[in-house]
Design an enzyme around this catalytic site. Sequence first.
Site, short mmCIF file in Angstrom:
data_model
loop_
_atom_site.label_atom_id
_atom_site.label_comp_id
_atom_site.label_asym_id
_atom_site.label_seq_id
_atom_site.Cartn_x
_atom_site.Cartn_y
_atom_site.Cartn_z
N ASP A 34 82.58 79.66 152.87
CA ASP A 34 81.12 79.73 152.74
C ASP A 34 80.45 80.05 154.09
OD1 ASP A 34 81.77 78.98 150.25
OD2 ASP A 34 80.73 77.04 150.27
N ALA A 35 80.97 79.44 155.15
CA ALA A 35 80.35 79.61 156.47
C ALA A 35 80.44 81.07 156.91
CB ALA A 35 81.03 78.70 157.48
N GLU A 36 81.55 81.72 156.58
CA GLU A 36 81.73 83.12 156.96
C GLU A 36 80.76 84.00 156.17
OE1 GLU A 36 82.99 84.59 159.25
OE2 GLU A 36 83.53 86.63 158.69
N ASP A 38 77.90 83.04 155.02
CA ASP A 38 76.56 82.79 155.58
C ASP A 38 76.35 83.60 156.86
OD1 ASP A 38 76.12 81.08 153.53
OD2 ASP A 38 76.51 79.24 154.69
N SER A 83 69.32 87.87 115.40
CA SER A 83 69.70 86.45 115.42
C SER A 83 71.02 86.32 114.68
CB SER A 83 68.61 85.60 114.77
OG SER A 83 68.36 86.11 113.48
N LEU A 84 71.63 85.16 114.76
CA LEU A 84 72.93 84.93 114.12
C LEU A 84 72.76 84.02 112.92
CD1 LEU A 84 75.47 84.11 116.96
CD2 LEU A 84 75.48 86.10 115.47
N GLU A 119 84.06 82.87 120.52
CA GLU A 119 83.50 82.41 121.80
C GLU A 119 82.75 81.10 121.61
OE1 GLU A 119 80.81 85.84 122.03
OE2 GLU A 119 79.15 84.44 122.00
N LYS A 121 79.51 78.87 121.67
CA LYS A 121 78.08 79.24 121.59
C LYS A 121 77.31 78.38 122.60
CE LYS A 121 74.28 80.13 118.53
NZ LYS A 121 73.31 79.29 119.25
N ASP A 123 74.44 76.70 124.84
CA ASP A 123 73.11 76.18 124.51
C ASP A 123 72.17 76.47 125.66
OD1 ASP A 123 71.32 74.97 122.91
OD2 ASP A 123 72.10 72.93 123.15
N GLU A 179 73.64 84.71 127.53
CA GLU A 179 72.93 83.43 127.54
C GLU A 179 72.81 82.93 128.98
OE1 GLU A 179 72.26 82.69 124.35
OE2 GLU A 179 71.68 80.58 124.36
N TYR A 229 76.27 84.12 130.98
CA TYR A 229 77.50 84.63 130.36
C TYR A 229 77.11 85.72 129.35
CZ TYR A 229 79.79 80.65 132.43
OH TYR A 229 80.28 79.75 133.34
N LYS A 296 83.02 86.91 115.60
CA LYS A 296 82.55 88.26 115.28
C LYS A 296 83.75 89.07 114.84
CE LYS A 296 79.03 88.18 118.79
NZ LYS A 296 78.60 88.55 120.12
N LYS A 320 78.38 75.81 113.72
CA LYS A 320 77.71 74.80 114.53
C LYS A 320 78.47 73.47 114.58
CE LYS A 320 73.78 76.77 115.82
NZ LYS A 320 72.55 76.08 115.65
N CYS A 414 67.54 37.97 137.57
CA CYS A 414 68.76 38.48 136.94
C CYS A 414 68.98 37.76 135.59
CB CYS A 414 69.95 38.23 137.86
SG CYS A 414 71.53 38.66 137.10
N CYS A 417 72.42 35.52 136.19
CA CYS A 417 72.53 34.39 137.12
C CYS A 417 71.17 33.87 137.59
CB CYS A 417 73.39 34.78 138.32
SG CYS A 417 72.59 35.97 139.40
N CYS A 432 70.44 42.86 141.58
CA CYS A 432 70.64 41.43 141.72
C CYS A 432 71.49 41.26 142.98
CB CYS A 432 71.40 40.87 140.50
SG CYS A 432 72.08 39.23 140.81
N CYS A 438 77.35 36.18 140.86
CA CYS A 438 76.73 36.54 139.57
C CYS A 438 77.88 36.91 138.64
CB CYS A 438 75.78 37.72 139.76
SG CYS A 438 75.23 38.46 138.22
O1 I6G Z 1 77.71 86.12 120.72
C1 I6G Z 1 76.49 85.64 120.56
C2 I6G Z 1 76.12 84.45 121.10
C3 I6G Z 1 74.83 83.96 120.94
C4 I6G Z 1 75.57 86.39 119.81
C5 I6G Z 1 74.26 85.91 119.63
C6 I6G Z 1 73.92 84.68 120.22
O2 I6G Z 1 72.66 84.28 120.02
C7 I6G Z 1 72.19 83.16 120.75
N1 I6G Z 1 73.36 86.62 118.93
C8 I6G Z 1 73.74 87.77 118.40
C9 I6G Z 1 72.77 88.50 117.60
C10 I6G Z 1 75.04 88.27 118.55
N2 I6G Z 1 75.93 87.59 119.26
C11 I6G Z 1 75.47 89.53 117.96
#
Ligand code: I6G
Length: 674
Positions: A34-36, A38, A83-84, A119, A121, A123, A179, A229, A296, A320, A414, A417, A432, A438
Amino acid sequence: MSNHFSHEEYHALKEQLNEHAYHYYVSDEPQIADAEYDRLYRQLLEIEQNNPEWVAADSPTQRIADKPLSKFEQVKHALPMLSLGNVFSAKELTEFTERISKLLEKSAQSVNQIEFSAEPKLDGLAVSIRYEQGQLVQAATRGDGQTGEDITANIKTIQSIPLSLRGTDIPDVFEVRGEVVMPRDGFAKYNQWALANDEKVFANPRNGAAGSLRQLDPKKTAKRPLAFYAYSIGVVEPAHNLARHSEVLAWVKSLGLPVNHLNDVVTGHSGCEDYYKNIGRQRPDLNFDIDGVVYKVDDLAWQQILGFVTKSPRWATAHKFPAEEATTVVENIDVQVGRTGSITPVARLKPVTVGGVTVTNATLHNEDEVKRKDVRVGDTVFVRRAGDVIPEVVKVVLAKRPDGTTAFAMPSHCPVCDTALHRVEGEAVLRCPAGLSCDAQLKEGIKHFASRKGMDIEGLGDKLVEQLVDAGLINNPADLYHLRESQVSGLERMAQKSAQNLLQGIAQSKDTTLPRFIYSLGIREVGEATALTLAKELKNLADIMAADEERLVELPDVGSVVAQKITSYFAVPSNIEVIEALLDAGIHWPEFESRDSGSQPLQDQTVVLTGKLSVFTRADAKRHLQDLGAKVTSAVSNNTNYVLAGENAGSKLSKAEALGIAVVDEAWLVDLLN
Ligand code: I6G
């Protein structure tokens, strides 16, 4: 000095820094210290200050924009962000795979032969990032799928996202989707900092990621620990013809973008199920929150055949996990006394299932947290359980607060005690101060003393410790070594044989090591790694006990706070009395000498470190390995003898497994050092 740099040299230095950032953040194989890095960064900055006209858009110095935005502009997605669909059970997964196999009847023989790209999913927050001629030009949130918000300035602050793509085969236009998440370790650290600095604390990592991207001042976003990712692509011009989604991801990775190392290709319905179970098992240990897995259909021609239903692809779904947050009612609020006397308020809850586990208690952390969240008996609250972390109350649903509730007040004494509690200036916790007198602290202290990493007393579980203390048989750890069989076998549910086994376990623990003994004392801030450092550097107990703060801060990785905790511990006469009583009882260890090279256990061995370590810092682990005679290198090859893998170890771990190299963990290193 930097005036002597030519434009070519500037360009080469910038490329070199970008390359190092890639190895550090994306391929997890840092190539310089890291120092190098920097030092090189400062050099680049100086050249740019002297030659402002040279500053390149993809210079690492250009990640943080100077001025805050007044608002986020709207961005229309060139290709909608879909959306999925979701499945929540094995039955729904069967419906998904059977539907696909039916639609692909002409192309595939059966559901068992269909390959899925799978993969975790994540959050976080979905974003689309656009590169033109290889340069990052725009980034947008998903929004409603058609139009999102322009968060380019914030996305640029994420170090693992390249400002320019790698390689030579770069499309004119390239959109990547993925994401943005706040890793769990960064989230915890950030919240700690936020609390200490009166900044907003995030309820969970997802809010951390979303809040950080919706921050108008990129300077603030730059301070947030965010990661990205990639999971798919958007517009690509000219088109890049590949046959499989897994190939697309490999290409995305080759362009320098991070792709999750847990991604895999699985076959058929059973492959999906196994993947779901496997990731579910790893979920508590991952460094990022996930709420399921995504499958997929891997074959892109089959994806074309399957097409879409309204806004979701038919060829993909999210499977999910059970929710990790739930609402329930606070039935009571108690306080618990920890090993070091810390007082923790705990909400007793109406039992609720969170992430598949029944939760009845949730921590409220400390006095400030209770006040900030204003949690009251009778409140409906959100409870969160992330991995193996203690469940916590996230927030109160104020709309559901019944009439007549009162704010919770911390006790003044406490609960165990009855000693008056006090709060040290600058600390969030109430304590405490009674120490081992205690009973709560005595019990926790003995559990720590006897634990596997400490004196490792076989047969002495938590329940038994509580029984021994409640029966008045032990008042400090040294009393364990004077227990008689008749006393132990008199305890409830204690047969003579178990009593004998316990006494044997206690007797065997007398033969220990100096680091274990230091750890077992339970000195605040002294974990396994610091105990090892003390033993290794100062060699014997007398010198450790006599070391002053000035001497202690000279030791590797011992800061002033740790040094102060150590000297305060040894300044308490009752602590010295317990240590003397333990030594009188016969606890002993071999002298802790630095090994001469002839007896070094890792002499001529090559070790590679990978993943996130939790006991040691990377630098510490490297130093210890070198002290044991090992050569520490960055790349796994046939010459590697061991791969020491921490959490979320990636490609190096896979390579080690493929080459049949021994994979070890931090406990292995601790054992060697002991
Ligand atoms: O691979 C995926 C991860 C998360 C997704 C995705 C996702 O939505 C939060 N949404 C789509 C439409 C697709 N892959 C194709």
